[in-house]
Design an enzyme around this catalytic site. Structure first.
Site, short mmCIF file in Angstrom:
data_model
loop_
_atom_site.label_atom_id
_atom_site.label_comp_id
_atom_site.label_asym_id
_atom_site.label_seq_id
_atom_site.Cartn_x
_atom_site.Cartn_y
_atom_site.Cartn_z
N GLU A 97 0.81 -1.22 0.00
CA GLU A 97 0.00 0.00 0.00
C GLU A 97 0.84 1.27 0.00
OE1 GLU A 97 -3.40 0.29 -0.02
OE2 GLU A 97 -3.65 -1.87 -0.23
N ASP B 295 -8.41 6.35 -7.90
CA ASP B 295 -9.06 5.05 -8.10
C ASP B 295 -10.57 5.12 -8.00
OD1 ASP B 295 -9.35 5.52 -5.41
OD2 ASP B 295 -8.53 3.60 -4.74
N THR C 176 -7.67 8.40 -0.10
CA THR C 176 -7.18 7.17 0.53
C THR C 176 -6.23 7.59 1.64
OG1 THR C 176 -7.40 5.85 -1.49
CG2 THR C 176 -5.85 5.06 0.18
#
Length: 259
Positions: free
Chosen positions: A40, A58, A63
């Protein structure tokens, strides 16, 4: 090529011997967090990720944090709600209406730079870090480990389920395949140990289904976290997630050495 090394991370069930421990053993959970962080965040230093936040394009909005909580999927909202309950009046609390409004989209309305700066600053507060830890466990870690244990899987299988929960979520959403479908497809191809099957064969079937799911998401088309990491551990027979571990993600090399 980046090669990250952490020593002293072995645990019961490691190559040095001793009974196997599950992924909820603190030492094994630490390894799990390092493995997820390598995929990640391209780093084994997962604790440095509490302050991380960006829009990675995305379709899930921002995020952020230790496992990639998203403003678009709602788990970021849950983290901030937890933090508000523990620390009323904190700088992130005022963004709760905006987080509720953008859930289900990639919008930044009412958030933007003031929100991302407040998120990064909040990472210095132990209560905020605890909120991230708690939401990780409730929504991802605990259900993944419980489902893996019910399927008769050891520590590696528990991690493989957990990583799938983190990346895909439990259920299918628009354009994505969730853990539930991945597991169903794996069960159609091989039996897990709880049903008398071979553990390595079942894990490979699960990873096959996961690769297929990843390739359906343009924003997550790289499968190295499977093919040059988790698949390697299965092939090496490290079903207890025994150290030492060597793997590659996105072309970068990592290792966790035995004590």
């Amino acid at each position: 090529m980046a090669v990250s090394v952490l020593s002293g991370c072995s645990a019961a069930g490691s190559a040095e011997g001793g009974p196997e421990s599950g992924l909820d053993d603190p030492a094994k959970k630490e390894i799990a967090m390092q493995l997820v962080s390598s995929a990640e965040n391209s780093s084994l230093d997962w604790k440095a990720q509490y302050k991380y936040i960006e829009d990675i394009g995305d379709g899930r909005g921002y995020t952020a944090g230790i496992i990639g909580f998203c403003s678009g999927t709602g788990d970021m909202l849950k983290v901030v709600e937890r933090y508000a309950a523990a620390r009323p009046g904190n700088p992130l609390e005022r963004f709760l209406p905006a987080l509720r409004a953008v859930r289900g989209s990639d919008a930044h309305d009412g958030l933007g730079r003031p929100f991302t700066e407040a998120w990064a600053e909040a990472a210095a507060d132990p209560a905020f870090r605890s909120a991230q830890d708690a939401e990780r466990d409730r929504s991802y870690f605990d259900p993944a480990v419980a489902r893996a244990e019910a399927d008769g899987l050891g520590t590696l299988g528990q991690f493989i389920y957990y990583d799938a929960y983190v990346m895909h979520g439990y259920g299918d959403t628009d354009g994505t395949v969730g853990f539930r479908t991945i597991r169903r497809e794996a069960l159609a191809a091989a039996a897990p140990p709880a049903r008398g099957g071979d553990e390595a064969a079942y894990l490979n079937a699960f990873l096959d289904a996961r690769v297929a799911a990843i390739r359906k998401e343009p924003s997550h088309s790289d499968t190295s976290r499977i093919e040059t990491a988790q698949r390697v551990f299965v092939r090496e027979g490290r079903l207890g997630l025994e150290t030492p571990l060597r793997w590659r993600v996105y072309g970068d090399g990592y290792r966790i050495d035995a004590r």
